[in-house]
Design an enzyme around this catalytic site. Structure first.
Site, PDB file in Angstrom:
ATOM      1  N   GLY A   1      -6.989 -19.325  17.312  1.00 22.77           N
ATOM      2  CA  GLY A   1      -6.318 -18.245  16.593  1.00 22.77           C
ATOM      3  C   GLY A   1      -7.047 -17.919  15.295  1.00 22.77           C
TER       4      GLY A   1
ATOM      5  CB  SER B   1      -9.011 -24.369   7.761  1.00 20.38           C
ATOM      6  OG  SER B   1      -7.814 -24.397   8.485  1.00 20.38           O
TER       7      SER B   1
ATOM      8  CG  ASP C   1      -1.896 -26.342  11.551  1.00 21.22           C
ATOM      9  OD1 ASP C   1      -1.161 -25.482  12.071  1.00 21.22           O
ATOM     10  OD2 ASP C   1      -3.012 -26.083  11.063  1.00 21.22           O
TER      11      ASP C   1
HETATM   12  C1  S3P Z   1      -5.156 -21.688   9.600  1.00 24.56           C
HETATM   13  C2  S3P Z   1      -3.935 -21.209   9.213  1.00 24.56           C
HETATM   14  C3  S3P Z   1      -2.680 -21.605   9.847  1.00 24.56           C
HETATM   15  C4  S3P Z   1      -2.863 -22.858  10.697  1.00 24.56           C
HETATM   16  C5  S3P Z   1      -4.091 -22.816  11.550  1.00 24.56           C
HETATM   17  C6  S3P Z   1      -5.324 -22.656  10.687  1.00 24.56           C
HETATM   18  C7  S3P Z   1      -6.363 -21.206   8.886  1.00 24.56           C
HETATM   19  O1  S3P Z   1      -2.249 -20.565  10.695  1.00 24.56           O
HETATM   20  O2  S3P Z   1      -1.721 -23.046  11.506  1.00 24.56           O
HETATM   21  O3  S3P Z   1      -4.211 -23.993  12.313  1.00 24.56           O
HETATM   22  O4  S3P Z   1      -7.431 -21.814   9.044  1.00 24.56           O
HETATM   23  O5  S3P Z   1      -6.256 -20.214   8.163  1.00 24.56           O
HETATM   24  P1  S3P Z   1      -1.312 -19.350  10.150  1.00 24.56           P
HETATM   25  O6  S3P Z   1      -2.114 -18.553   9.224  1.00 24.56           O
HETATM   26  O7  S3P Z   1      -0.934 -18.588  11.381  1.00 24.56           O
HETATM   27  O8  S3P Z   1      -0.151 -20.033   9.507  1.00 24.56           O
END
Ligand code: S3P
Length: 738
Positions: free
Chosen positions: A397, A325, A618
């Site tokens: 994502g 992140s 996670d």
């Molecule tokens: C993340 C937020 C989380 C996490 C992802 C990384 C981020 O997702 O599961 O691996 O870096 O902001 P969500 O915002 O969908 O919960």
């Protein structure tokens, strides 16, 4: 006429024609390969070298009796040959060619044949070498190479199928393209480099001291100019035949060289770094997508399987890679800052590299990563440029959702695409609030990627009550908020990771926090800084759980980020009875960090507190494994978000643990897991989800048989080097790549 091909006539026994003849003879595709060449010596050599069965003495007779006629003469000679043979072509004879340019041939065929016959299917094998002539014919020349067919609107499907079959038997892979597209693509990827190689060698050869230059020209010169030894007549003809497309590419290249020249003249190292780093990463990407053949268009599917032998203990002191992140955000904010941002500890995983590449595509000069170090030449909040094509963010994502917020506010249009897994994930959760701010975003059906984002919209700040606890949605809106008129605020139903907030402040950008509400307003700037990325607690989790479930284990994980919004896993493991110590707690660049020591202690099942769920979102795949090894029942609720991660993680874990004999039951928002003393072995589907793959690797420590985990390639998205590190601490895992 399947399998009933009697005669193939190859007109022109050069390298390509000869190699085709040899390959067809060997394959048994037809009863007879007949060859024709204007040069009687080449023709005779064709027979004596076994390239063809028979030499055609008179072209008209040979054409009249052929089932397939292949024009394998230089492109400039195609028209003349076609004129010669047209009167003798039977209505059912297939006509194809091997020329490097297609528009000119199709035009000529139209002139000569009148209406283009349905039996005409132009083709182009992407193979060759700098050698020429029938003596160089090689039956293996086309194996694992691409052949592009450019069927015409009236080519019959049967004719296309049969010509494709002829190439398939040579070992080639057959693709189809439109005529014009073929010529444009080839002008860029083949014709331009050949013309440049000829031109460079010619230019150097004309220097007075050329002997001296050539004598000292080592690898670089040799590599760059190998193709200048190709057939001059052939390349002259190709250059002329594909004139318009080639001129366009020469002009683009000339402009590129002029930019480089100007940068050198002005001592502009940043522009040079930009050109070279973009080129380097494009070249590396290209090598990766090449499956040892040219012009591959899609990523090859990587097939990685983990085989994990049961048992073992985990011991040692290790440092897992950087936080995913934080790595994403360092590139994003570094790019938007004024000045140069230096990052260390950057995660060189595919997800964060996808973000890095996206910003390079938008014109940001980024050096590295070299051993976790990245240098970003920020362009300021308004300095991004339109990418040359869709931004591909792979499996990530985070890249897609955060970028959507940023791109919605840019003056240019963008498109975001990703891999098969990402393409199934919900994007409406960011598109909807962004539209409320004035953004124009089109999603594919069901709110899925790809996303088309219209530029030039002026955004207005909103207040958004987030329906789900998502740091990605929150961060996306904050990024859009940097550009929106007035204030943008988000309230979250439960605390989620706050790396965006912390890092924005680290870049000198004000962020207001009031309880569960975070607010930004436009009109400020980001000032470059230094970022030290701590190790990723999500990656460390696999080793924390490994030690926690495995008697005799004692492991220390160094320099792990323990941001309060990420430590759900520590809290949950401690509630389960884990022996977990935080050592040397400190703060590094605005993020708390510690070494984490975990020693084996028996775990017990718990009801996981719902307030810990977003803080460990996670980590559940690994926590499910811990629960499966604990004594008693563990109940997870309030975790419905797990169903829309890289896979449906609840289902993937339920299926996998059931395979290992665990009593587990999935619920809409979690699972009930009844711990077992031992796990069984078995074959696990990870569904291309990195965290599922790593969780089951760890599970083998408590299994009584081998665990085979399928589809593990995506472990590289978040944890490059996982297998090696796991081996180092005592997990008996091996990787099989197929
Ligand atoms: C993340 C937020 C989380 C996490 C992802 C990384 C981020 O997702 O599961 O691996 O870096 O902001 P969500 O915002 O969908 O919960």
């Amino acid at each position: 006429m399947n399998a009933a091909v009697n005669e193939v006539l190859i007109i022109g026994l050069g390298l390509i024609g000869g190699s085709l003849g040899k390959a067809l003879r060997r394959s048994g595709f037809c009863r007879k390969v007949v060859g024709y060449d204007r040069n009687a010596m080449e023709l005779a050599a064709g027979v004596s070298l076994g390239v063809i069965d028979e030499a055609a003495l008179a072209l008209p007779d040979a054409v009249a009796s052929a089932d397939i006629v292949v024009l394998a003469v230089p492109v400039k000679a195609m028209e003349r040959v076609l004129t010669d043979i047209a009167p003798f072509l039977r209505a059912d004879t297939l006509l194809t060619d091997v020329g490097s340019t297609k528009s000119n041939l199709v035009e000529a065929a139209g002139r000569i044949l009148g209406e283009l016959p349905p039996t005409f299917v132009p083709g182009h094998p992407i193979a060759g070498s700098e050698k020429s002539g029938v003596a160089a014919a090689d039956a293996e020349l086309f194996r694992r190479h691409k052949v592009i067919l450019t069927p015409l609107p009236n080519s019959s499907p049967e004719a296309v199928r049969q010509v494709a079959r002829m190439w398939l038997v040579t070992g080639a892979e057959v693709l189809q393209m439109e005529v014009r597209r073929h010529d444009e693509v080839l002008a860029a990827t083949s014709h331009l480099p050949h013309l440049l190689a000829f031109s460079l060698v010619d230019t150097l050869a004309q220097e007075e001291d050329s002997t001296e230059i050539f004598r000292y020209a080592a690898g670089g010169f040799r590599d760059f100019t190998r193709i200048a030894a190709s057939d001059p007549v052939m390349w002259r003809d190709i250059g002329l035949a594909n004139k318009q497309a080639v001129l366009k590419q020469i002009d683009r290249f000339t402009a590129g060289v002029a930019r480089l020249r100007a940068a050198i003249e002005q001592g502009d190292g940043e522009t040079m770094t930009g050109i070279f780093t973009r080129a380097q990463s494009a070249r590396q990407h290209f090598s990766r997508i090449l499956t040892s053949t040219a012009y591959s268009q899609a990523m090859t599917t990587r097939n990685v399987t983990f085989h994990v032998q049961p048992g073992g203990t985990v011991n040692g002191t290790i440092r897992v890679p950087g936080d995913k992140s934080i790595s994403h955000r360092s590139i994003m904010l570094g790019s938007l800052a004024d000045g140069i941002t230096e990052v260390s500890g950057f995660l060189e995983g595919e997800d964060s590299l996808a973000t890095l590449q996206a910003f390079r595509d938008m014109g940001v000069v980024i050096e590295g990563p070299y051993q976790g170090e990245v240098k970003i030449y920020g362009v300021g909040l308004h300095g991004l440029q339109a990418a040359p094509g869709p931004l591909y963010v792979g499996n990530s994502g985070t890249s897609m959702r955060l970028l959507t917020g940023l791109l919605a506010a840019q003056p240019f249009d963008s498109e975001l695409t990703g891999d098969a897994s990402l393409t199934k994930r919900p994007m409406e959760r960011v598109a909807k609030p962004l539209r409320q701010m004035g953004a124009q975003i089109e999603t594919a059906e069901g709110g899925r990627p790809p996303l088309k984002i219209k530029g030039g919209q002026s955004l207005t700040g909103i207040h958004y009550d987030m329906p789900m606890a998502s740091a990605q949605v929150k961060s996306c809106l904050m990024l859009a908020g940097l550009y929106a008129e007035g204030q943008t605020s988000v309230t979250e139903p439960a605390p989620t990771r706050d790396h965006s907030e912390r890092m924005l402040r680290g870049f000198g950008y004000p962020v207001e926090q009031d309880g569960n509400k975070v607010t930004v307003e436009s009109g400020h700037r980001l000032q470059s800084c230094q970022i030290d990325v701590p190790s990723d607690i999500s990656s460390a989790t696999f080793f924390m759980v490994a030690a926690a479930i495995c008697p005799g284990s004692d492991i220390t994980l160094q320099h792990v980020g323990i941001n309060p919004t990420r430590i759900g896993v520590i809290n949950i493991l401690r509630l389960m009875g884990a022996d977990l110590e935080l050592l040397d707690e400190r703060e590094v660049g605005g993020e708390p960090v510690a070494d984490i020591r975990v020693r084996y202690a028996p775990l017990k099942g718990i009801q996981v507190p719902e307030d810990q769920v977003p803080l460990a979102i996670d980590e559940f795949p690994a926590l499910f494994v811990a629960a499966a090894c604990a004594e008693g029942e563990t109940v997870v609720t309030g975790a419905e978000e797990l169903r829309v991660k890289e896979s449906d993680r609840i289902q993937a874990m339920v299926d996998g643990l059931q395979t290992l004999g665990v009593d587990i039951q999935g619920t809409p928002d979690g699972a009930i897991i009844r711990g077992a003393g031992k796990l069984g072995g078995g074959v696990i589907e990870s569904h291309d989800d990195h965290r599922i793959a790593m969780a089951f690797t760890v599970a083998a420590l408590r299994a009584d048989g081998e665990i085979k985990v399928n589809e593990c390639a995506n472990v590289a998205t978040s944890f490059p080097g996982f297998v090696e590190l796991a081996q180092q601490v005592g997990i008996k895992v091996t990787k099989e790549e197929g």
